[in-house]
Design a protein around this motif. Sequence first.
Motif, PDB file in Angstrom:
ATOM      1  N   LEU A 294       0.862  -1.180   0.000  1.00 51.21           N
ATOM      2  CA  LEU A 294       0.000   0.000   0.000  1.00 51.21           C
ATOM      3  C   LEU A 294       0.894   1.224   0.000  1.00 51.21           C
ATOM      4  O   LEU A 294       1.764   1.372   0.865  1.00 51.21           O
ATOM      5  CB  LEU A 294      -0.891  -0.006   1.243  1.00 51.21           C
ATOM      6  N   LEU A 295       0.720   2.089  -0.983  1.00 53.22           N
ATOM      7  CA  LEU A 295       1.525   3.300  -1.080  1.00 53.22           C
ATOM      8  C   LEU A 295       0.636   4.527  -1.057  1.00 53.22           C
ATOM      9  O   LEU A 295      -0.338   4.611  -1.802  1.00 53.22           O
ATOM     10  CB  LEU A 295       2.371   3.298  -2.355  1.00 53.22           C
ATOM     11  N   ILE A 296       0.972   5.467  -0.175  1.00 53.12           N
ATOM     12  CA  ILE A 296       0.323   6.778  -0.145  1.00 53.12           C
ATOM     13  C   ILE A 296       1.409   7.805  -0.408  1.00 53.12           C
ATOM     14  O   ILE A 296       2.395   7.887   0.333  1.00 53.12           O
ATOM     15  CB  ILE A 296      -0.366   7.057   1.198  1.00 53.12           C
ATOM     16  N   SER A 297       1.258   8.561  -1.483  1.00 54.36           N
ATOM     17  CA  SER A 297       2.247   9.564  -1.849  1.00 54.36           C
ATOM     18  C   SER A 297       1.696  10.957  -1.594  1.00 54.36           C
ATOM     19  O   SER A 297       0.488  11.158  -1.493  1.00 54.36           O
ATOM     20  CB  SER A 297       2.643   9.416  -3.322  1.00 54.36           C
ATOM     21  N   GLY A 298       2.617  11.924  -1.523  1.00 57.12           N
ATOM     22  CA  GLY A 298       2.249  13.262  -1.080  1.00 57.12           C
ATOM     23  C   GLY A 298       1.405  14.062  -2.030  1.00 57.12           C
ATOM     24  O   GLY A 298       0.791  15.057  -1.619  1.00 57.12           O
ATOM     25  N   CYS A 299       1.367  13.679  -3.317  1.00 51.07           N
ATOM     26  CA  CYS A 299       0.605  14.463  -4.281  1.00 51.07           C
ATOM     27  C   CYS A 299       0.318  13.642  -5.516  1.00 51.07           C
ATOM     28  O   CYS A 299       0.860  12.555  -5.692  1.00 51.07           O
ATOM     29  CB  CYS A 299       1.361  15.744  -4.669  1.00 51.07           C
TER      30      CYS A 299
END
Length: 303
Positions: A230-235
Motif C-alpha cells: 500500500l503506497l500513499i504519496s504526497g501528491c
Amino acid sequence: MPTVKPAKPTAPKALSLHLGLNTVSAAAYAGWEGPLAACEFDARDMADIARSRGMKPTVLLTKQATRKAVLGAMRGAAKALKAGDFFFLSFSGHGGQVPDTNRDEPDRKDETWCLYDGQLIDDELYLELSRFASGVRVLVLSDSCHSGSVTRDGPLPPPPPGQRYKLMPEAVGRRVYSAHQAFYDGLQAEVAKASKNTIVDPDAALAQVAHTVAAAQATSVVGSFKPAVLLISGCQDNQTSMDGEHNGAFTEKLLRVWGSGSFKGNYLSFHQRIRAALPPSQSPNLFTLGPAAEFVKQAPFSV
C-alpha cells in the motif's frame, strides 16, 4: 499420555525504514544540493509512530541515506520478514526523473527518489518491494514530488513563505542524467533482467483506477506481487509536494489526522482525511500492489 499443548502463535515481526534528506550530494547531482528544511523531522516523526506501534525502526538522514544503505536495509527486511509480518517505509525528500529506457512509462520518464549519492528509480523500488515474501504487508509513505507533467507546464509559481517544492528542477535533472547516463541506463537494464515477471509501472496502473475507494483494483492491473503493498504519496503526478519549516505539508497533515494514535478508521479513510486537510493543489495519491484488499481495511500502522 500427557496432553500436548498447542504452540502459541508468534506475534508478527515489524520493521521500518525512514529516509529524510535535507540536502543531496552536489557531486552526484551536477552541483545541485537541493536544500530542504523539514525532511529529517519527517523521518524522525515517522520513526516515532513506528516505535509507538511496536516496530523496530531504522532512520537514515541526509548523508546516511545513500543508495547502498537504503537498498541494503530494504533487502535485509525482505529476508527477515515472513507471512503475517509488517514493513513500513517512509521517504521525505526531493523527487526527480530520468529518461525511461525500458519504455514502461507513458511519458517516457521514470520517477525517482533523490537519495544522497544518486537517484533510486521507481522501477528499482518496485522490484525491491516485490522481493518481500507472500503475506507480508508493506506500507510506503512518500512525501515528495514524482511528477512528469508538472515540469512541462512552464515555471512553477513561487511557493508560500517558508516552503519549498520537493522537486528536483528539470534542468538539474537533465544535467544529472547527462553526467551519469551510463549508470542510470544500466540500472534500468538490471531491473529488466532481474524481473522474472513483467512489473507494470504503478503510475500507469493508477491511471486505470477510477477512484480512491477502488484502489485495491490496481492489484489486478499491475500483475503478480507476492506481498500486499500500500503506497500513499504526497501528491498527484501533476502536482508538487511542499516542504515546510517543521514538517512537509503531507507529513504535517498526516500527523494531525493520526493524532498520536487517536485516529479511528482504516487506511482508506486515513488517506481521505489527509487529502481533505490539504489544498486542492496537493492531493495525496493512494494505490495498491498485490493482494492488498484486506490490508487497506486495517487500522493504519497495525502490526
